[in-house]
Motif scaffolding. Structure first.
Motif, mmCIF file in Angstrom:
data_model
loop_
_atom_site.group_PDB
_atom_site.id
_atom_site.type_symbol
_atom_site.label_atom_id
_atom_site.label_comp_id
_atom_site.label_asym_id
_atom_site.label_seq_id
_atom_site.Cartn_x
_atom_site.Cartn_y
_atom_site.Cartn_z
ATOM 1 N N PHE A 53 0.838 -1.197 0.000
ATOM 2 C CA PHE A 53 0.000 0.000 0.000
ATOM 3 C C PHE A 53 0.870 1.243 0.000
ATOM 4 N N ARG A 54 0.690 2.070 -1.018
ATOM 5 C CA ARG A 54 1.497 3.288 -1.110
ATOM 6 C C ARG A 54 0.664 4.490 -0.679
ATOM 7 N N ILE A 55 1.196 5.226 0.270
ATOM 8 C CA ILE A 55 0.496 6.413 0.760
ATOM 9 C C ILE A 55 1.557 7.460 1.073
ATOM 10 N N LEU A 56 1.248 8.713 0.784
ATOM 11 C CA LEU A 56 2.203 9.788 1.068
ATOM 12 C C LEU A 56 1.948 10.338 2.471
ATOM 13 N N LEU A 57 3.010 10.869 3.064
ATOM 14 C CA LEU A 57 2.849 11.464 4.395
ATOM 15 C C LEU A 57 1.826 12.595 4.379
ATOM 16 N N GLU A 58 1.790 13.339 3.280
ATOM 17 C CA GLU A 58 0.847 14.475 3.236
ATOM 18 C C GLU A 58 -0.608 13.993 3.231
ATOM 19 N N GLU A 59 -0.810 12.719 2.953
ATOM 20 C CA GLU A 59 -2.179 12.173 2.998
ATOM 21 C C GLU A 59 -2.564 11.711 4.405
ATOM 22 N N VAL A 60 -1.569 11.686 5.308
ATOM 23 C CA VAL A 60 -1.839 11.257 6.688
ATOM 24 C C VAL A 60 -2.328 12.474 7.479
ATOM 25 N N PRO A 61 -3.515 12.397 8.095
ATOM 26 C CA PRO A 61 -4.014 13.561 8.844
ATOM 27 C C PRO A 61 -3.119 13.881 10.042
ATOM 28 N N ARG A 62 -2.922 15.152 10.292
ATOM 29 C CA ARG A 62 -2.101 15.557 11.439
ATOM 30 C C ARG A 62 -2.889 16.633 12.197
ATOM 31 N N PRO A 63 -3.735 16.210 13.149
ATOM 32 C CA PRO A 63 -4.548 17.195 13.870
ATOM 33 C C PRO A 63 -3.659 18.203 14.607
ATOM 34 N N ARG A 64 -4.106 19.456 14.634
ATOM 35 C CA ARG A 64 -3.322 20.488 15.324
ATOM 36 C C ARG A 64 -4.163 21.051 16.476
ATOM 37 N N ALA A 192 4.167 0.212 1.171
ATOM 38 C CA ALA A 192 5.146 0.284 0.087
ATOM 39 C C ALA A 192 6.467 0.837 0.627
ATOM 40 N N ALA A 193 7.571 0.401 0.028
ATOM 41 C CA ALA A 193 8.892 0.871 0.473
ATOM 42 C C ALA A 193 8.954 2.397 0.417
ATOM 43 N N ALA A 194 8.331 3.000 -0.593
ATOM 44 C CA ALA A 194 8.377 4.463 -0.723
ATOM 45 C C ALA A 194 7.719 5.130 0.488
ATOM 46 N N SER A 195 6.649 4.534 0.988
ATOM 47 C CA SER A 195 5.962 5.099 2.161
ATOM 48 C C SER A 195 6.842 4.956 3.406
ATOM 49 N N ARG A 196 7.436 3.767 3.581
ATOM 50 C CA ARG A 196 8.340 3.570 4.734
ATOM 51 C C ARG A 196 9.491 4.562 4.669
ATOM 52 N N ARG A 197 10.062 4.700 3.469
ATOM 53 C CA ARG A 197 11.237 5.576 3.322
ATOM 54 C C ARG A 197 10.889 7.035 3.600
ATOM 55 N N GLU A 198 9.695 7.461 3.210
ATOM 56 C CA GLU A 198 9.333 8.851 3.446
ATOM 57 C C GLU A 198 9.238 9.132 4.948
ATOM 58 N N VAL A 199 8.692 8.167 5.686
ATOM 59 C CA VAL A 199 8.565 8.337 7.146
ATOM 60 C C VAL A 199 9.963 8.377 7.788
ATOM 61 N N VAL A 200 10.820 7.445 7.370
ATOM 62 C CA VAL A 200 12.157 7.367 7.990
ATOM 63 C C VAL A 200 13.010 8.571 7.573
ATOM 64 N N ALA A 201 12.775 9.100 6.367
ATOM 65 C CA ALA A 201 13.534 10.292 5.945
ATOM 66 C C ALA A 201 13.137 11.489 6.807
ATOM 67 N N ASP A 245 15.847 -3.361 12.321
ATOM 68 C CA ASP A 245 16.674 -2.210 11.949
ATOM 69 C C ASP A 245 17.414 -2.473 10.640
ATOM 70 N N ARG A 246 17.888 -3.705 10.473
ATOM 71 C CA ARG A 246 18.591 -4.045 9.221
ATOM 72 C C ARG A 246 17.628 -3.967 8.033
ATOM 73 N N MET A 247 16.369 -4.337 8.256
ATOM 74 C CA MET A 247 15.382 -4.243 7.168
ATOM 75 C C MET A 247 15.169 -2.783 6.768
ATOM 76 N N PHE A 248 15.081 -1.902 7.751
ATOM 77 C CA PHE A 248 14.917 -0.475 7.440
ATOM 78 C C PHE A 248 16.181 0.083 6.771
ATOM 79 N N LEU A 249 17.352 -0.405 7.196
ATOM 80 C CA LEU A 249 18.591 0.070 6.580
ATOM 81 C C LEU A 249 18.648 -0.342 5.109
ATOM 82 N N ARG A 250 18.179 -1.556 4.812
ATOM 83 C CA ARG A 250 18.164 -2.020 3.416
ATOM 84 C C ARG A 250 17.241 -1.138 2.553
ATOM 85 N N ASP A 251 16.151 -0.673 3.154
ATOM 86 C CA ASP A 251 15.261 0.253 2.452
ATOM 87 C C ASP A 251 16.040 1.464 1.969
ATOM 88 N N GLN A 252 16.889 1.994 2.852
ATOM 89 C CA GLN A 252 17.646 3.204 2.507
ATOM 90 C C GLN A 252 18.691 2.881 1.441
#
Ligand SMILES: [Fe+2]
Length: 256
Positions: A53-64, A192-201, A245-252
């Motif tokens: 599932f690919r989703i962008l961070l900007e699509e995630v609601p962030r209540p203020r 999706a890897a792109a979604s994970r990477r955006e969060v970790v970035a 952690d190694r799985m997340f490192l491989r993403d990068q």
């Protein structure tokens, strides 16, 4: 409040200590969850399984809301590895909720995620760090004018988040699932890897695995009777954290 094992009432009654029956049940749930994660990896290696599932961070609601601002200010007082982890926990939890089409309250999930490891940053108080943190979160939100329904929901989600499997209301389940993805790579391939990477970035992991493992080992040594004691001593939790952690490192690396 009161969603059975791992909830606020359970913590009040048990002091956070697992009975022999609860250890057995948690072992089964933990092994089931590990087996599910392994099956996911095998299916993925074979090119099978559901589409990620690919989703962008900007699509995630962030209540203020004012309460969120209070929680954000408290979070910023915690060690840096817990700040990034708490933010990633919300992002991953909300992404998994969107993926499953769940109807959840973003404010409750965000408050729970931002405050869920308050107890890990201190050693005084209750022996179960999730309950210790839930108590502080409840006080903080009450002092900031939060209503009792919201306080109950957030503090219950925090106490439940150490269970081997998600349980309780939808926000509690998503808090557990978001933390599980960030800490031990539960449901890693659901997003999706792109979604994970955006969060970790946005909230880099840095030395999270090393430092949080030391935190958890300390808790497990001081309080072996609690859920974190069980997870570290019976389920090899810190080994799972380093593998994740190694799985997340491989993403990068794949991205580079
Ligand atoms: Fe956490």
């Amino acid at each position: 409040m009161g969603h059975g094992f791992g909830g606020w009432r359970w913590a009040e009654k048990s002091g956070g200590a697992l009975s022999a029956g609860e250890r057995w049940a948690e072992t089964c749930r933990g092994l089931w969850s590990l087996g599910g994660a392994r099956a996911q990896r095998v299916l993925r290696a074979m090119g099978l399984g559901p589409k990620d599932f690919r989703i962008l961070l900007e699509e995630v609601p962030r209540p203020r809301t004012p309460l969120v601002q209070v929680a954000e200010a408290r979070l910023l007082q915690l060690p840096s590895h817990l700040i990034g982890h708490s933010e990633r926990t919300y992002a991953f939890g909300a992404m998994l909720g969107a993926r499953d089409g769940l109807n959840f309250d973003p404010e409750r999930l965000l408050l729970g995620a931002l405050l869920h490891d308050l107890g890990l940053a201190r050693t005084d108080g209750a022996s179960c760090f999730a309950w210790r943190g839930a108590q502080e979160a409840a006080e903080l939100l009450r002092g900031a004018g939060g209503n009792e329904a919201l306080i109950g929901s957030v503090s219950e989600a925090i106490t439940l988040h150490l269970n081997a499997a998600p349980s309780g209301p939808v926000e509690a389940q998503l808090l557990r699932r978001g933390a599980g993805l960030d800490v031990v790579a539960d449901e890693f391939y659901v997003l999706a890897a792109a979604s994970r990477r955006e969060v970790v970035a946005k909230w880099p992991r840095g030395d999270f695995a090393k430092v949080v493992s030391a935190d958890l080992r300390g808790e497990a040594t001081r309080h072996p009777e609690t859920r974190v004691g069980f997870l570290c001593h019976q389920l090899g939790f810190t080994r799972l954290i380093h593998r994740a952690d190694r799985m997340f490192l491989r993403d990068q690396e794949v991205e580079a």
